[in-house]
Design an enzyme around this catalytic site. Structure first.
Site, PDB file in Angstrom:
ATOM      1  N   LYS A  86       0.847  -1.200   0.000  1.00 26.24           N
ATOM      2  CA  LYS A  86       0.000   0.000   0.000  1.00 26.24           C
ATOM      3  C   LYS A  86       0.884   1.252   0.000  1.00 26.24           C
ATOM      4  O   LYS A  86       2.091   1.178   0.220  1.00 26.24           O
ATOM      5  CB  LYS A  86      -0.906   0.001   1.238  1.00 26.24           C
ATOM      6  N   TYR A 139      15.837  31.187   3.688  1.00 25.62           N
ATOM      7  CA  TYR A 139      14.760  31.990   4.249  1.00 25.62           C
ATOM      8  C   TYR A 139      14.920  32.193   5.764  1.00 25.62           C
ATOM      9  O   TYR A 139      15.227  31.245   6.495  1.00 25.62           O
ATOM     10  CB  TYR A 139      13.411  31.315   3.998  1.00 25.62           C
TER      11      TYR A 139
END
Length: 395
Positions: free
Chosen positions: A57, A287
């Site tokens: 999955k 940043y």
């Protein structure tokens, strides 16, 4: 052992299969040999009558579901487990013919029709859901009995009918037209804990539920309870099938299980340096200028960021591998790029490979290392790598 097309190349990423992966700025490398080895190692733990279900999955935990499925089936897995109907369909469209169990709950008639069309096998969690399945199959004039797997809740408090109602539930399913019971199963909540108390309680409840079922003259054809941790911990938990996810991908569910079996990590995360530059003391990086250079230094910009699955919260906390040497990541990790302090590496060139997860020389960095930094689990790290990173199968 593995076909030539499995040995190397871009896999499970249609957007990237038309050009050379060596030009990629960043990619996920999948070692099919390690995957094959892990399945073989796990099979050695099992008795001859116990089969292995490979849990693929979430795109095989980020490894590429179709390619992983083909490899694990070749290695000896007999079943595949997915969470959703579309995941099962993807495997069928990829040419997979092995039995596929949908571990999640499905209710909508269109889902049931898709399950029937693609010959998938659903999990039934409640009497209401079982009735919907039976009525839908009757409405579409389904000509055979659909194999269904009965999920019992023995302590996970997630999907499944309460274990104390197992006999009544299984008897109902057996009587409903269009349904054929393929297995009875449950899921363990604490199998990775050093304290086995809860796990043992769940196993006792599972056994009591099976006794209820047998008391109604119903003999379950197949039982399964064990996940990766339980597969490693105790053979009494194996029953007829074990459902293995994380261990198959080469990671241990808990540190105390590392001596149980020799697993090899399957996934490596790599990227290329896109620029090397010198900065002066006092220069801020990225940043917010969370990192300020204390001295003149050389930095490398790498073409991978949080949009690719490198968590921003790892900023200024991790190291990467270049030329077999650890170097620190500096500044805030941005959407598409991150920066490194490469002062210690002379003559570094654009295009050189950076290993974020994996091995170089004698050094290694694992998904567990990142998970520990973030106070999370390695499952989340592996599942976080986005599909703009091509999966490269190698051996």
């Amino acid at each position: 052992m593995l076909s030539s097309e499995q040995r190397t190349g871009v896999v499970d990423n249609q957007d990237c299969d038309t050009y050379n992966w060596f030009s990629q700025r960043a990619w996920v490398e999948i070692d099919l040999g390690a995957l094959y080895n892990n399945v073989k190692q796990l099979l050695k733990l099992l008795s001859p009558h116990t089969q292995l279900m490979a849990v693929v999955k979430a795109d095989a935990y980020g490894h590429g579901s179709v390619t992983v499925a083909k490899t694990v089936l070749e290695a000896g897995a007999k079943w595949l487990g997915v969470a959703t109907v579309p995941e099962g369909i993807q495997l069928r469209e990829g040419g997979i013919k092995a039995p596929i169990l949908i571990l999640g709950a499905t209710h909508a008639p269109e889902q049931i029709q898709a399950i029937a069309h693609w010959q998938l096998q659903p999990t039934l969690c409640s009497p209401k859901q079982a009735l919907v399945f039976s009525n839908t199959l009757e409405a579409i004039k389904y000509r055979s009995s659909m194999p269904v797997h009965i999920k019992l809740d023995t302590g996970m408090s997630r999907l499944g009918t309460n274990w104390q109602e197992a006999g009544e539930f299984v008897q109902l399913v057996q009587r409903l037209p269009g349904l054929a019971i393929a297995s009875i199963y449950s899921h363990l909540a604490t199998a990775d804990s050093p304290d086995p108390t809860v796990m043992e309680q769940q196993q006792q409840r599972f056994e009591q539920a099976i006794d209820q079922i047998k008391a109604r003259d119903i003999n379950p054809p197949c039982l399964h309870l064990a996940n990766s941790a339980a597969t490693l911990v105790n053979p009494s938990l194996h029953y007829d099938i074990v459902r293995v996810g994380l261990a198959m991908y080469g990671l241990y569910p808990a540190p105390h299980l590392q001596n149980k079996i020799n697993l090899q990590p399957v996934l490596q995360l790599k990227a290329r340096i896109t620029q090397v530059k010198a900065i002066a003391a006092g220069t801020g990086v990225s940043y917010g200028h969370d990192f300020i250079a204390k001295k003149e230094m050389r930095i490398a910009v790498v073409g991978i960021g949080y949009a690719d699955g490198v968590p921003r919260h790892l900023s200024n906390k991790i190291q990467v591998l270049i030329r077999g040497q650890r170097v620190p990541q500096i500044g805030t990790i941005t959407m598409d790029q991150l920066m490194l302090d490469v002062t210690s590496l002379p003559n570094l060139q654009e295009g050189e490979i950076v290993t974020l997860l994996g091995e170089q020389a004698k050094e290694s960095i694992s998904a567990d290392d990142w998970a520990n930094q973030l106070n999370t689990i390695s499952w989340e790290i592996l599942c976080g790598f986005k599909h703009r990173l091509p999966r490269i199968a190698v051996i």
